[in-house]
Motif scaffolding. Structure first.
Motif, short mmCIF file in Angstrom:
data_model
loop_
_atom_site.label_atom_id
_atom_site.label_comp_id
_atom_site.label_asym_id
_atom_site.label_seq_id
_atom_site.Cartn_x
_atom_site.Cartn_y
_atom_site.Cartn_z
N LYS A 161 -9.07 10.75 -2.37
CA LYS A 161 -8.77 10.39 -3.66
C LYS A 161 -9.62 11.10 -4.84
N PHE A 163 -3.64 3.76 -0.10
CA PHE A 163 -4.61 2.73 -1.08
C PHE A 163 -3.67 1.89 -1.45
N GLU A 213 -12.09 11.64 -16.65
CA GLU A 213 -11.53 10.73 -16.08
C GLU A 213 -11.54 9.54 -16.90
N GLU A 260 -2.70 2.09 -13.08
CA GLU A 260 -3.51 2.84 -12.65
C GLU A 260 -2.75 4.12 -12.23
N ARG A 305 0.68 -1.10 0.01
CA ARG A 305 0.11 0.01 -0.08
C ARG A 305 0.83 1.01 0.01
N VAL A 317 -4.78 12.41 -5.75
CA VAL A 317 -4.99 12.55 -4.54
C VAL A 317 -4.89 14.25 -4.50
N ARG A 318 -6.18 14.80 -3.70
CA ARG A 318 -6.36 16.16 -3.54
C ARG A 318 -5.34 16.83 -2.30
N LEU A 320 -3.71 8.82 4.11
CA LEU A 320 -4.59 8.14 2.93
C LEU A 320 -3.76 7.16 2.78
N ARG A 349 -3.09 18.96 -6.66
CA ARG A 349 -3.16 17.51 -6.55
C ARG A 349 -1.86 16.81 -6.87
N ILE A 389 -3.48 7.76 -10.33
CA ILE A 389 -4.28 7.89 -9.07
C ILE A 389 -3.95 9.39 -8.75
N GLU A 408 -9.13 8.19 -10.15
CA GLU A 408 -8.57 6.65 -10.65
C GLU A 408 -8.79 6.23 -12.06
#
Length: 501
Positions: free
Chosen positions: A235, A193, A275, A224, A174, A228-229, A191, A216, A226, A238
């Motif tokens: 999140k 993920f 997106e 992927e 992670r 993050v703000r 956070l 961001r 991804i 994605e």
């Protein structure tokens, strides 16, 4: 089994007019002379790659020197941030040490107290560094003043304009992202993920990147993208790419992402708002690294050997291929869109649309190059540096600052940790700053509560990102010891910066 490649890339939202590409700055014909978009002065900074005195010129006139540093710089590896408000340039030298250049004063500060693995800065003044011992430290114009040992090993840092720091690390399979607010030691947001792989691979990938952060942070994990703000570490995006990711670049606004794929001669184009993958750009070869034009007109992709693919972001097509060594500074997209490339010991400018040779700077490859847009070298009217004065007595409708929870929140979250110093106008003066807040009333309230040696703080103003900051200050004082004594005597939290307000 595919190799997991995870890289954290920082996308700074600059608000550049024209979005992804500034077509107005492009030549109308293949042989037209490139033009420079309007705005602050286009400046080119150069210094010997072995270190020495840095010079500044106004592009395209590279022969008339506007400025020289008063001190010698070490050999630079890369620039990490420039702060237009205070004129600080943050860099890392070839030994990995953080370097700060005060362009207004011409002074140079290099910190060699720690072995640094990663460095980041938002404004050029405060430089955050991850040491090889796993500790995070902050270097400011007044010295190293904050150290933090995270419970989870950190591998990448992202300094924020509000004075906070976003840190990225890995635990198992992670990715973990968290925020700290110096001088505090507590994690305020976090956070995590799952992006697959193993911890060793994640550590290696995250530790290889560092930089400034806009609104961001985009992570390319396995297959992927991804997002993050940075505001709340939620999140925000994605997108499944479908293949292992090796590199990501973005337009200055962050609206579109260009994703390089392992062992494929193409780029996937991700639209942040839709997106998803909304296009592909076929390249002459497999891209090994990406570099974005600061104005979002072209994207440079590093190919095999010394080949560089030049991609138009107006048409999402390859313009052609130029030859250049890929360094921390070059190839470089210049203010008019020309591309500075290396050719032996010289630097050759390639036309932005035809890529034909435009100009040769003999011996230019022996220098380190950097461009910025700044009006700080223009003559300044004397009145601009005079602080705005306000009456320091509290108004009759003011409240007790010590009892105002809202005021305390503003000072804690916006004041002391947001703006750490003013522009230094003299090297032999030290000023005590108690806060930088967004409302004049709150500044007056705080000033009315402080009195040292019969003196009440005054309030000065400055503009930051279109907003007026009201600073509560005392001084300047002739020595740091004098300033420290005043700050401690006030009974308030305070910050000392070098120079007059």
């Amino acid at each position: 089994m595919r190799t997991l490649l995870v890289t954290a890339f920082v996308l700074l939202a600059c608000g550049v007019a024209g979005g992804c590409a500034d077509r107005s700055s492009r030549p109308s014909g293949a042989d037209a002379t490139p033009s420079i978009p309007g705005g602050p002065d286009p400046i080119v900074l150069r210094v010997s790659r072995d270190g020495g005195v840095m010079t500044a010129t106004r592009y395209p006139d590279l022969d008339s020197t506007l400025w020289r540093s008063s001190a010698r710089l070490p050999a630079l590896d890369r620039i990490i941030a420039f702060g237009a408000e205070d004129g600080y340039l943050a860099a890392v030298d070839t030994s990995g040490a953080p370097v700060r250049i005060d362009i207004r004063l011409g002074t140079v500060t290099t910190s060699r107290t720690d072995d640094v693995a990663v460095a980041s800065s938002a404004d050029g003044g405060a430089i955050y560094a991850l040491t090889t011992d796993g500790e995070i430290t902050r270097y400011t114009p007044s010295g190293g003043d904050w150290r933090f040992t995270p419970k989870l090993p950190a591998h990448a840092l992202y300094a924020q304009a509000d004075g906070s720091l976003i840190v990225a690390g890995a635990k198992g399979d992670r990715a973990v992202v968290w925020r700290v607010r110096p001088p505090g030691q507590d994690v305020t947001d976090s956070l995590s993920f799952d992006i697959g792989g193993n911890e060793a691979t994640l550590r290696k990938s995250l530790g290889a990147t560092a930089g400034a952060v806009g609104d961001r942070v985009f992570f390319g994990g396995n297959e992927e993208v991804i997002a993050v703000r940075t505001r709340d570490l939620a999140k925000a995006l994605e997108v499944d790419i479908g293949d292992p990711i090796t590199a990501i670049a973005a337009t200055p606004s962050g609206d579109r992402l260009f994703v390089a794929i392992e062992n494929e001669a193409l780029l996937r184009v991700v639209d942040r708002f839709e997106e998803g993958v909304k296009g592909k750009i076929t390249l002459p070869g497999v891209p090994r690294a990406l570099r974005m034009d600061p104005l979002g007109r072209v994207l440079l992709a590093r190919g095999a050997d010394d080949s560089v693919y030049v991609i138009s972001l107006g048409s999402d097509a390859v313009i052609g291929v130029v030859r250049s060594e890929w360094r921390g500074d070059l190839p470089l997209v210049l203010p008019d869109g020309a591309i500075a490339t290396t050719r032996g010991e010289d630097v050759v400018f390639a036309h932005p649309s035809t890529l034909a040779d435009m100009r040769t700077v003999e011996g230019g490859a022996r220098q380190f190059w950097y461009t910025l847009r700044w009006n700080g070298f223009r003559p300044r009217a004397a009145g601009l540096d005079q602080p705005v004065q306000f009456r320091t007595s509290a108004p009759r409708d003011s409240v007790d600052y010590a009892d105002s929870a809202a005021a305390r929140d503003v000072v804690r979250d916006v004041g002391r940790d947001t703006l750490r110093r003013d522009t230094a106008t003299t090297a032999s003066a030290f000023t005590v700053s108690f806060a930088a807040v967004l409302e004049e009333k709150q500044a007056r309230q705080l000033a009315s509560r402080i009195r040292v040696d019969g003196e009440t703080p005054r309030i000065t103003t400055s503009d930051r990102a279109g907003k007026t900051l009201y600073r509560v200050v005392l001084g300047p004082y002739p020595t740091r010891a004098d300033a420290e004594r005043v700050g401690k005597s006030s009974g308030q939290s305070y910050w000392i910066f070098e120079g007059a307000p």
